[in-house]
Scaffold this motif. Structure first.
Motif, short mmCIF file in Angstrom:
data_model
loop_
_atom_site.label_atom_id
_atom_site.label_comp_id
_atom_site.label_asym_id
_atom_site.label_seq_id
_atom_site.Cartn_x
_atom_site.Cartn_y
_atom_site.Cartn_z
N PHE A 139 27.86 -3.67 -17.02
CA PHE A 139 28.15 -4.80 -17.91
C PHE A 139 27.00 -5.03 -18.89
CE2 PHE A 139 29.39 -8.92 -19.37
CZ PHE A 139 30.77 -8.94 -19.23
N TRP A 140 27.24 -4.60 -20.13
CA TRP A 140 26.25 -4.81 -21.21
C TRP A 140 26.59 -6.07 -21.98
CZ3 TRP A 140 24.15 -0.03 -24.26
CH2 TRP A 140 23.67 0.92 -23.35
N PRO A 141 25.65 -6.82 -22.54
CA PRO A 141 24.20 -6.60 -22.46
C PRO A 141 23.56 -7.22 -21.21
CG PRO A 141 24.60 -8.46 -23.89
CD PRO A 141 25.96 -7.97 -23.45
N ASP A 142 24.34 -7.89 -20.37
CA ASP A 142 23.78 -8.62 -19.22
C ASP A 142 22.90 -7.74 -18.32
OD1 ASP A 142 26.20 -9.74 -20.29
OD2 ASP A 142 26.12 -11.24 -18.72
N ALA A 143 23.36 -6.51 -18.06
CA ALA A 143 22.61 -5.62 -17.17
C ALA A 143 21.26 -5.26 -17.78
CB ALA A 143 23.42 -4.35 -16.90
N THR A 147 17.52 -6.54 -16.13
CA THR A 147 16.54 -5.55 -15.66
C THR A 147 15.33 -5.44 -16.60
OG1 THR A 147 17.87 -3.84 -16.76
CG2 THR A 147 18.21 -4.15 -14.40
N ASN A 148 15.26 -6.37 -17.57
CA ASN A 148 14.13 -6.42 -18.52
C ASN A 148 13.99 -5.17 -19.39
OD1 ASN A 148 13.10 -9.01 -17.92
ND2 ASN A 148 12.16 -8.22 -16.05
N ILE A 149 15.09 -4.42 -19.52
CA ILE A 149 15.06 -3.27 -20.42
C ILE A 149 15.02 -3.77 -21.87
CG2 ILE A 149 16.41 -1.29 -21.25
CD1 ILE A 149 17.35 -0.92 -18.33
N ILE A 150 15.70 -4.90 -22.12
CA ILE A 150 15.67 -5.53 -23.44
C ILE A 150 15.11 -6.94 -23.28
CG2 ILE A 150 17.04 -6.35 -25.38
CD1 ILE A 150 19.04 -4.21 -24.81
N LYS A 151 14.09 -7.27 -24.10
CA LYS A 151 13.46 -8.59 -24.02
C LYS A 151 13.51 -9.34 -25.34
CE LYS A 151 10.24 -6.94 -20.48
NZ LYS A 151 8.82 -6.70 -20.12
N ASN A 152 13.74 -8.61 -26.43
CA ASN A 152 13.76 -9.23 -27.75
C ASN A 152 15.04 -10.06 -27.94
OD1 ASN A 152 14.52 -9.31 -30.73
ND2 ASN A 152 12.43 -8.51 -30.85
N ASN A 153 14.89 -11.36 -28.17
CA ASN A 153 16.04 -12.27 -28.27
C ASN A 153 16.98 -11.92 -29.42
OD1 ASN A 153 15.44 -13.83 -26.02
ND2 ASN A 153 14.06 -15.17 -27.17
N VAL A 154 16.41 -11.50 -30.54
CA VAL A 154 17.24 -11.13 -31.69
C VAL A 154 18.11 -9.92 -31.35
CG1 VAL A 154 17.23 -10.31 -34.09
CG2 VAL A 154 15.59 -12.07 -33.35
N PHE A 155 17.48 -8.92 -30.73
CA PHE A 155 18.22 -7.71 -30.36
C PHE A 155 19.28 -8.02 -29.31
CE2 PHE A 155 18.46 -3.37 -28.37
CZ PHE A 155 19.07 -2.77 -29.47
N ILE A 156 18.96 -8.92 -28.40
CA ILE A 156 19.93 -9.33 -27.36
C ILE A 156 21.16 -9.95 -28.01
CG2 ILE A 156 20.35 -10.96 -25.46
CD1 ILE A 156 17.40 -10.53 -24.65
N LYS A 157 20.94 -10.82 -29.01
CA LYS A 157 22.05 -11.48 -29.71
C LYS A 157 22.91 -10.47 -30.47
CE LYS A 157 19.97 -16.07 -30.24
NZ LYS A 157 19.42 -17.07 -31.18
N VAL A 158 22.23 -9.51 -31.11
CA VAL A 158 22.96 -8.47 -31.86
C VAL A 158 23.80 -7.63 -30.91
CG1 VAL A 158 22.70 -6.36 -33.24
CG2 VAL A 158 21.29 -8.35 -33.75
N LEU A 159 23.19 -7.22 -29.81
CA LEU A 159 23.90 -6.39 -28.83
C LEU A 159 25.06 -7.16 -28.19
CD1 LEU A 159 23.78 -3.55 -27.65
CD2 LEU A 159 22.33 -4.43 -25.82
N ASN A 160 24.84 -8.43 -27.94
CA ASN A 160 25.90 -9.27 -27.37
C ASN A 160 27.09 -9.36 -28.33
OD1 ASN A 160 26.66 -11.17 -25.13
ND2 ASN A 160 26.81 -12.59 -26.85
N TYR A 161 26.79 -9.48 -29.62
CA TYR A 161 27.86 -9.54 -30.63
C TYR A 161 28.64 -8.22 -30.68
CZ TYR A 161 30.17 -9.73 -35.16
OH TYR A 161 31.11 -9.68 -36.16
#
Length: 288
Positions: A139-143, A147-161
């Motif tokens: 389950f991306w991006p949650d996984a 697991t701290n593979i992604i920490k950048n909040n902007v990138f997390i929001k983009v990936l979530n979208y």
């Protein structure tokens, strides 16, 4: 051809994959002509397997299943950039191949992860009017966040979208647990397009494996020990380091519990050396 289903997956035999050859062969028993579109085998170490050579295209028949292999940038190290390039490279080559060689209105089963293959699927749906069955195994991006593979909040929001857009646009979604379904529904995905199909194990294959026989005959299973087996990938997401820390504490208490770790991955050598340096004798490593 209404009876043809295309399996689009970055991972396929001889790579370890629950939805690999055994899955493809099972589909053929239901009057389906199965064709696999995948990369050259390189997972989990990021090296092309012996017997294969990276090229523009290769077609082979594996136990009656037609497999088309496409170029990929093979990497599975600690570099996040290299990992993204690996995902993007296959997403691009598979998009080009499918655009030219898959008929309109075909049915494509897509294995996730990575999400970039989901973008390929969505583009194919838009351009060629294909139907997409999307199988979410991770389950991306949650996984990635957990697991701290992604920490950048902007990138997390983009990936979530991106993930939400793919989940919303595909025709059907299969998940492996009720928890995944709840998460999707919570994100606004319609219940009616989500099915739960649990993963399985090929018991006969496990019983017949050399590893099973090796474990049974080895001294590791004697002397009244209680053995706990982990079998799978050894990377950041699996947190095998937690097992080592636990094993060290148990060792100090003279516990009869031991851990057998079977698998490969980018953190295996690091963890093996840690166990060796700290003399954690109640952890035994086997190659996959």
């Amino acid at each position: 051809n209404k009876n043809t289903i295309y399996i689009l997956t970055q991972f396929f035999d001889p790579e370890p994959n629950i939805k690999g050859l055994i899955f493809a062969k099972e589909l053929t028993k239901h009057n389906l002509n199965v064709k696999v579109i995948t990369s050259f085998p390189n997972y989990p170490l990021g090296h092309i397997y012996p017997g294969y050579k990276l090229k523009f295209f290769q077609r082979e028949i594996i136990e009656s299943i037609e497999v088309s292999r496409l170029p990929i940038y093979p990497s599975h190290d600690l570099s996040k950039i290299n990992r993204v390039l690996t995902y993007l490279s296959f997403a691009l080559t598979s998009l080009i191949y499918c655009f030219f060689f898959i008929p309109k209105k075909s049915i494509i089963y897509v294995y996730h992860p990575p999400i970039f293959l989901g973008l390929t699927a969505c583009l194919l749906k838009k351009i060629k009017k294909v139907k997409i069955l999307y199988d979410i195994q991770d389950f991306w991006p949650d996984a990635l966040v957990a697991t701290n593979i992604i920490k950048n909040n902007v990138f997390i929001k983009v990936l979530n979208y991106i993930c939400f857009s793919v989940y919303k646009y595909v025709d059907k979604i299969n998940v492996l647990s009720p928890g995944f379904k709840k998460k999707l529904v919570k994100k606004g995905i319609s219940k009616s397009k989500i099915s739960i199909i649990y993963n399985w194990a090929d018991i006969k294959k496990l019983e017949d494996s050399l590893l099973s026989k090796k474990l049974v005959k080895s001294p590791f299973t004697k002397n009244n020990h209680f053995d706990i087996l982990y079998s799978g990938n050894i990377g950041p997401a699996q947190s095998i380091d937690t097992i080592l820390n636990c094993a060290l504490k148990l060792l100090e208490k003279n516990s009869r519990i031991r851990f057998i770790i079977v698998g490969s991955g980018i953190e295996k050598e690091i963890l093996y050396q840690k166990a060796k340096n700290l003399k954690i004798s109640n952890v035994i490593f086997f190659d996959r």
